[in-house]
Structure formats: structure tokens, C-alpha cells
Design a protein around this motif. Structure first.
Motif, mmCIF file in Angstrom:
data_model
loop_
_atom_site.group_PDB
_atom_site.id
_atom_site.type_symbol
_atom_site.label_atom_id
_atom_site.label_comp_id
_atom_site.label_asym_id
_atom_site.label_seq_id
_atom_site.Cartn_x
_atom_site.Cartn_y
_atom_site.Cartn_z
ATOM 1 N N GLU A 270 32.052 30.682 38.251
ATOM 2 C CA GLU A 270 31.275 31.789 38.820
ATOM 3 C C GLU A 270 31.512 33.121 38.121
ATOM 4 O O GLU A 270 30.695 34.043 38.262
ATOM 5 N N TYR A 271 32.613 33.212 37.373
ATOM 6 C CA TYR A 271 32.983 34.518 36.814
ATOM 7 C C TYR A 271 33.389 34.380 35.355
ATOM 8 O O TYR A 271 33.787 33.309 34.889
ATOM 9 N N ARG A 272 33.285 35.489 34.651
ATOM 10 C CA ARG A 272 33.892 35.588 33.318
ATOM 11 C C ARG A 272 35.359 35.955 33.526
ATOM 12 O O ARG A 272 35.661 36.982 34.153
ATOM 13 N N VAL A 273 36.261 35.153 33.021
ATOM 14 C CA VAL A 273 37.684 35.315 33.325
ATOM 15 C C VAL A 273 38.448 35.787 32.089
ATOM 16 O O VAL A 273 38.314 35.210 31.001
ATOM 17 N N LEU A 274 39.231 36.847 32.267
ATOM 18 C CA LEU A 274 40.161 37.346 31.246
ATOM 19 C C LEU A 274 41.578 37.179 31.777
ATOM 20 O O LEU A 274 41.806 37.289 32.990
ATOM 21 N N ARG A 275 42.571 36.947 30.882
ATOM 22 C CA ARG A 275 43.939 36.662 31.333
ATOM 23 C C ARG A 275 44.941 37.444 30.490
ATOM 24 O O ARG A 275 44.806 37.504 29.269
ATOM 25 N N VAL A 276 45.912 38.038 31.171
ATOM 26 C CA VAL A 276 47.048 38.674 30.485
ATOM 27 C C VAL A 276 48.317 38.373 31.269
ATOM 28 O O VAL A 276 48.267 38.012 32.453
ATOM 29 N N ALA A 277 49.471 38.560 30.602
ATOM 30 C CA ALA A 277 50.751 38.173 31.210
ATOM 31 C C ALA A 277 51.558 39.357 31.727
ATOM 32 O O ALA A 277 52.632 39.158 32.312
ATOM 33 N N SER A 278 51.053 40.597 31.539
ATOM 34 C CA SER A 278 51.841 41.759 31.975
ATOM 35 C C SER A 278 50.935 42.943 32.285
ATOM 36 O O SER A 278 49.768 42.978 31.870
ATOM 37 N N GLY A 279 51.527 43.905 32.998
ATOM 38 C CA GLY A 279 50.790 45.125 33.293
ATOM 39 C C GLY A 279 50.491 45.909 32.039
ATOM 40 O O GLY A 279 49.408 46.502 31.891
ATOM 41 N N GLU A 280 51.446 45.930 31.087
ATOM 42 C CA GLU A 280 51.229 46.642 29.835
ATOM 43 C C GLU A 280 50.046 46.062 29.072
ATOM 44 O O GLU A 280 49.303 46.790 28.412
ATOM 45 N N ALA A 281 49.871 44.742 29.142
ATOM 46 C CA ALA A 281 48.743 44.108 28.454
ATOM 47 C C ALA A 281 47.428 44.323 29.203
ATOM 48 O O ALA A 281 46.347 44.289 28.599
ATOM 49 N N ALA A 282 47.515 44.541 30.513
ATOM 50 C CA ALA A 282 46.298 44.704 31.317
ATOM 51 C C ALA A 282 45.597 46.033 31.042
ATOM 52 O O ALA A 282 44.356 46.093 31.026
#
Length: 462
Positions: free
Chosen positions: A28-40
């Protein structure tokens, strides 16, 4: 118009959890993934993120710190906090910081889908609130009146032909001719009348604020930009954007408008990423854009982009047949607004209105009717209720036939000049002759020749 899938950003240091969440939401969505707040944070600057699934316990900056940054800079983004443990105090703190909801990592898959869907719906509602508040406050009775003139009927026929097309429309006409009302008619006939209609009068916005008004701005992009703000282009998403007085747009902003039309994307002031936009553009102007192009005041490429379907709205003086219907429409509107019961406008009065020049076009007619209704306690609006200039505009009094255009213009000037002098002198003929510096016999001769006595009697009774 097609609706693109929303973008969900997953911020979690557990790769297995990132995989699980992606599997649940990717349909249903386009999904992006990161492992940390700094990367977000760089992703938020680069991508147009709608929703965030955010782990509370992250390496480096915490989930709560990321939440605070998001809410300060991207206020429309909805955030769902995720934690490995169920702590009431943590949940309360998350909600206080502006999170949409709080879940533990032992969530039910269907419940999570429902939760993300609800967060998406709330974001849509918040956008709708912004859109509605940006639209004109008083929509009551704002419609394009189809009068009796052939030119008006031809315009409406053209609107019916092109309304459902996505092509850009350019409305040309003097101030007060009803360009915005015609644009609203195009929007209503488009087949999506519930879609947003965002009107922007570029001439009414201070020059230094035009860019942020149209394209929006990021927090901190300039002094006073305390929060992120969506521009009119984004508020008009999947609807209609009406740019009035487009000829007043600065050259640098003309380039940005051209990009928005050609590429379907804009960039907020202080922003670093393009934002996709989809809208129907209607532009309007009261200046000669072709002349402005030749003089270097308007981009030629932009002119050809917006001049796809030109519609010329003639001034009211060129469609005098429309005046009676417009006047009756405004009479009903202001009867209702002021709780009056004026039955109508007398035929001689309507004839005077039809004969008037109307330099202010429909806007001037509406203002006149509003004023007459506000101050009148009679059943009908009559000749004596009209201001003096309407009496002066009667170019051909009964019994006078101009032998030439020049003679007619001269007679009109003399008649109006004498009437104003009589008014100034309290309708005393002898005093008026002295005021004008002409013999009394000359003034009497002119008054008889130009039928001034009949007009003066009517005006004195006004």
C-alpha cells in the motif's frame, strides 16, 4: 487524477523489524528504511515523507529527539512510535511530543495496517483543513452569471467544451469583469467540483512574500519562518490553482512557475528536494501579455505554456444586455444579506444602468446595487436613487439628435458641465451663470438646447 502512494519511513536499528514492517506495508505504501535517527534526518530533507514508524530506543540520537525534530520542521508528517516494552509513561511522553500513536513490537499485523491507515487519513484531514482555510472564506453566491449577450453565452459554451480537459486556461479581461468567477465555473464543470480550488491574487501579495506563498517554505528558511508551511501549489494538489494577475509575477518566479507546469514539481523556499505536484492551472491577467513579452517583462516560453486555451472576457460596456440579469442577481443577494424586501428595479432605472459606461465593470455594478439596497426602504429602486454620474451619462436626452459624433461629444460635455455647475450653485440659474462667467441668456439658451431643464428637475428630486 491519479493518487500516488504515500511514503512511509521506517526508523529502527533492528534489521529483522525493518524487514517485517516493510513486508506488512509495501503493498500500500512506498517504504524507505534507515537504522538510526542520524540517517533519518537526511532522508526527510531529501524525500517527501508522509508517515514515520519510529523506534524509541535508537543508537545515537533517541527516537524522542527525532520526533521533536520532525514535529518542529515537518508538522504534517504523522509519527507512530514503536517500543520493545509496554510502558505507560513512555506512551504518554510520546503522545505529548506529538506522536500519532504508540505500539509495542509484539503488534498484530492487521492492527498495524489499520493504525498506519488511520494515521494517513488524519494527515489527509489536516491537509484538507489547510486547503479549506486557504480558499476564499465567503463562497456564498460566487457564481458566473450567464447573461443575455451572445458573447457571454459563447464563453460558457467554450467552458463546457474544455472544462474536463487538463489543459491550462488563460483568462483575459479588465479588472472587475469576473475572471475569478469564470475560473470557478471551469473548476465546477471539470467533473471534480469537490477538489480544492485555490485562488491567488498575485498583485495583492507583497513582493517579498510571493515566493513563499506560492511554493511554501521550510522552517528557518528566512526570518520569521518559525515552522514549515505548504504553498498554494501543494494546497491545490489534484485540484485547480487560479493565479490572478499573472502578468505581475517577477521574472525569477516566472521561471519557477514554468518548471512547475513543465516538470510537475516545485521546491519550497529553503528546501533541498523537489516536490511532485499535480493540478489544473488557470491564469488570468488584465494586461497585454504579448506586449509584455516583446518588452521583456514576461517570459515568452511561459506565455506559450499558459496561453493554451485563451478566453477573453469582454468589459461590461461591450455586453450591456447582461446588465439587467446581473443587477437582478445582485439585488436578490443583498436583499437576503440585509434582510430587505425590495421588489425590483424600475424599467427607466434599468435603462439608465444599461446605458452607463461601467469603468469598474461587474464589480462596480455589484457595489452600486449593494449600496442602493443598504440605504433604500422603498419597494422599487428608482431613477432618483442613482448617483449623479448615472444621470450625466444619459448621452441622448429626449428631443436631441446629434448630427455627428463630434457634436454629440461636445453636447454631452456641455450638458454634464452645466449640470455640475447648477448642482454646485444650489440649482440657482442666475448664480450658475455668474459662476460660469457667461451671460444669463447664453446659459438659458444652452439649457433649452441640451434639454438640461428636464434633467435638472429629475436630479433636484433625487
Amino acid at each position: 487524477m491519479s493518487t500516488k502512494p504515500k511514503t512511509v519511513l521506517i526508523v529502527d536499528d533492528d534489521e529483522g523489524m525493518r524487514d517485517t514492517l516493510t513486508a506488512i506495508l509495501k503493498r500500500e505504501y512506498r517504504v524507505l528504511r534507515v537504522a538510526s535517527g542520524e540517517a533519518a534526518l537526511p532522508v526527510l530533507n531529501r524525500e517527501d515523507v508522509d508517515l514515520i514508524l519510529l523506534d524509541i530506543r535508537l543508537p545515537g540520537i533517541s527516537g524522542f529527539e527525532v520526533l521533536r525534530i520532525v514535529k518542529e520542521n515537518y508538522s504534517l508528517v504523522e509519527v507512530i512510535m514503536i517500543s520493545a516494552i509496554n510502558e505507560i509513561e513512555t506512551a504518554v511522553q510520546a503522545m505529548k511530543h506529538g506522536a500519532y500513536h504508540y505500539v509495542t513490537k509484539d503488534f498484530d499485523y492487521d492492527q498495524l495496517r489499520s493504525l498506519v491507515r488511520n494515521a494517513s487519513e488524519r494527515q489527509d484531514l489536516n491537509r484538507q483543513v489547510l486547503t479549506l482555510s486557504a480558499q476564499v472564506a465567503d463562497q456564498t453566491g460566487r457564481e458566473f452569471i450567464v447573461g443575455a449577450s451572445k458573447c457571454t453565452r459563447d464563453i460558457v459554451d467554450l467552458v463546457h467544451k474544455i472544462a474536463k480537459l487538463s489543459a491550462t486556461v488563460l483568462i483575459l479581461g479588465e479588472s472587475g469583469t469576473g475572471k475569478e468567477l469564470l475560473a470557478r465555473l471551469v473548476h465546477r464543470e471539470s467533473g471534480e467540483p469537490e477538489a480544492p480550488f485555490i485562488a491567488v491574487n498575485l498583485a495583492a501579495i507583497p513582493r517579498e512574500l510571493v515566493e513563499s506563498t506560492l511554493f511554501g517554505h521550510e522552517r528557518g528558511s528566512f526570518t520569521g519562518a518559525h515552522r514549515q508551511q505548504l504553498g498554494k501549489f501543494e494546497l491545490a494538489s489534484n485540484g485547480t490553482l487560479f493565479l490572478d494577475e499573472v502578468g505581475d509575477l517577477r521574472m525569477d518566479l516566472q521561471a519557477k512557475l514554468l518548471r512547475a507546469i513543465q516538470e510537475g514539481e516545485i521546491e519550497r523556499v529553503g528546501g533541498t528536494k523537489p516536490i511532485k505536484t499535480e493540478f489544473r492551472l488557470i491564469a488570468a491577467t488584465n494586461i497585454d501579455l504579448e506586449k509584455a513579452v516583446k518588452e521583456g517583462r514576461f517570459r515568452e516560453d511561459l506565455f506559450y505554456r499558459i496561453n493554451v486555451i485563451p478566453i477573453r472576457l469582454p468589459p461590461l460596456r461591450e455586453r450591456a444586455e447582461d446588465v439587467p440579469q446581473l443587477a437582478e442577481f445582485f439585488l436578490k443577494r443583498y436583499n437576503a444579506r440585509f434582510r430587505k424586501r425590495i421588489q425590483g428595479i424600475t424599467d427607466p432605472t434599468m435603462a439608465m444602468l444599461t446605458k452607463y459606461w461601467w469603468p469598474g465593470n461587474i464589480r462596480e455594478l455589484e457595489n452600486l446595487v449593494e449600496r442602493l439596497v443598504a440605504v433604500s426602504d422603498k419597494e422599487f429602486i428608482a431613477e432618483e436613487d442613482l448617483p449623479l454620474e448615472f444621470h450625466f451619462a444619459q448621452l441622448e436626452p429626449v428631443g436631441t439628435t446629434a448630427k455627428s459624433l463630434f457634436e454629440g461629444a461636445t453636447n454631452t460635455f456641455e450638458r454634464n458641465y452645466i449640470l455640475r455647475a447648477l448642482e454646485k450653485c444650489g440649482w440657482n440659474v442666475t448664480g450658475t451663470a455668474e459662476y460660469l462667467g457667461i451671460p444669463l441668456s447664453t446659459l438659458k439658451y444652452k439649457m433649452d438646447k441640451l434639454s438640461v431643464r428636464q434633467l435638472a428637475r429629475r436630479l433636484r428630486g433625487a
